[in-house]
Design a protein around this motif. Structure first.
Motif, mmCIF file in Angstrom:
data_model
loop_
_atom_site.group_PDB
_atom_site.id
_atom_site.type_symbol
_atom_site.label_atom_id
_atom_site.label_comp_id
_atom_site.label_asym_id
_atom_site.label_seq_id
_atom_site.Cartn_x
_atom_site.Cartn_y
_atom_site.Cartn_z
ATOM 1 N N GLY A 13 0.791 -1.220 0.000
ATOM 2 C CA GLY A 13 0.000 0.000 0.000
ATOM 3 C C GLY A 13 0.823 1.270 0.000
ATOM 4 O O GLY A 13 0.379 2.302 0.493
ATOM 5 N N THR A 14 2.022 1.240 -0.552
ATOM 6 C CA THR A 14 2.872 2.421 -0.546
ATOM 7 C C THR A 14 3.629 2.562 -1.860
ATOM 8 O O THR A 14 3.826 1.595 -2.574
ATOM 9 N N GLU A 15 4.045 3.783 -2.121
ATOM 10 C CA GLU A 15 4.930 4.051 -3.252
ATOM 11 C C GLU A 15 6.257 4.592 -2.756
ATOM 12 O O GLU A 15 7.084 5.037 -3.529
ATOM 13 N N THR A 16 6.483 4.590 -1.470
ATOM 14 C CA THR A 16 7.702 5.132 -0.872
ATOM 15 C C THR A 16 8.615 3.993 -0.454
ATOM 16 O O THR A 16 8.235 3.150 0.358
ATOM 17 N N TRP A 17 9.813 4.004 -1.008
ATOM 18 C CA TRP A 17 10.807 2.987 -0.688
ATOM 19 C C TRP A 17 12.141 3.683 -0.489
ATOM 20 O O TRP A 17 12.633 4.378 -1.375
ATOM 21 N N LEU A 18 12.745 3.504 0.678
ATOM 22 C CA LEU A 18 13.968 4.198 1.080
ATOM 23 C C LEU A 18 15.207 3.345 0.840
ATOM 24 O O LEU A 18 15.191 2.140 1.099
ATOM 25 N N PRO A 38 11.647 13.057 4.345
ATOM 26 C CA PRO A 38 11.994 13.906 5.492
ATOM 27 C C PRO A 38 12.569 13.144 6.686
ATOM 28 O O PRO A 38 13.335 13.708 7.465
ATOM 29 N N GLN A 39 12.250 11.882 6.829
ATOM 30 C CA GLN A 39 12.747 11.106 7.963
ATOM 31 C C GLN A 39 13.950 10.236 7.603
ATOM 32 O O GLN A 39 14.379 9.416 8.415
ATOM 33 N N TRP A 40 14.513 10.404 6.406
ATOM 34 C CA TRP A 40 15.595 9.530 5.936
ATOM 35 C C TRP A 40 16.632 10.359 5.189
ATOM 36 O O TRP A 40 16.923 10.126 4.028
ATOM 37 N N PRO A 41 17.224 11.361 5.838
ATOM 38 C CA PRO A 41 18.172 12.229 5.123
ATOM 39 C C PRO A 41 19.448 11.493 4.735
ATOM 40 O O PRO A 41 19.973 10.695 5.510
#
Length: 163
Positions: A13-18, A38-41
């Motif tokens: 359910g996401t499109e954000t992968w760090l 913002p939480q993974w600089p």
């Protein structure tokens, strides 16, 4: 950043992968992450969507770019090619026209063995990516850094310019 989507993960359910830290930390310091979370600089300067469109903002210094995959990947790749200093992390889709340009332009490429497990927006580890990944180095100094990294599994390919 390294937080934009790759190929949408409907199950999660996401499109954000760090990008995992084991990839970014051995590469050293970066001036810019144009696709930041913002939480993974990762860099001194980072552009976070929707406040800043990293594709349209100014790029300077050494860049780490793990862009949105899918239809936007070509635009991000073109921007990195034009900038010429840093790393671009993409799926290793070597059959694509976009990828064919890299053979003539990049300083080198590291093809990861297996599939990378990216992190979700909350920092938890996701399942393996749907495709193998490659880290493309632009600039000889960035290629030299890849040559010094120990512990990564895969293959480092130095590009050769033929006149």
């Amino acid at each position: 950043m390294s937080a934009f989507s790759y190929e949408r993960d409907l199950e999660a359910g996401t499109e954000t992968w760090l990008t995992p830290r084991w990839i970014t930390e051995p590469l050293g310091r970066f001036s810019l992450d144009p696709c930041a979370h913002p939480q993974w600089p990762i860099a001194e300067t980072h552009y976070v969507w929707p406040d800043c469109d990293g594709l349209m903002m100014g790029w300077g210094g050494r860049v780490f770019c793990n862009p949105p995959y899918g239809t936007q990947a070509d635009a991000w790749a073109n921007r990195m090619v034009t900038h010429g200093d840093g790393y671009l992390l993409l799926f290793a889709r070597t059959e694509t026209q976009m990828f064919k340009r890299f053979w003539a332009i990049a300083s080198g490429m590291f093809f990861f063995e297996g599939r990378i497990r990216f992190h979700r927006a909350d920092g938890s580890l996701g399942d393996p990516a749907p495709a193998p990944s490659v880290l493309i180095a632009f600039g000889l100094e960035n290629m030299r850094v890849l040559e010094t990294i120990e512990g990564w599994k895969g293959a480092l390919v130095k590009t050769v310019r033929v006149c």
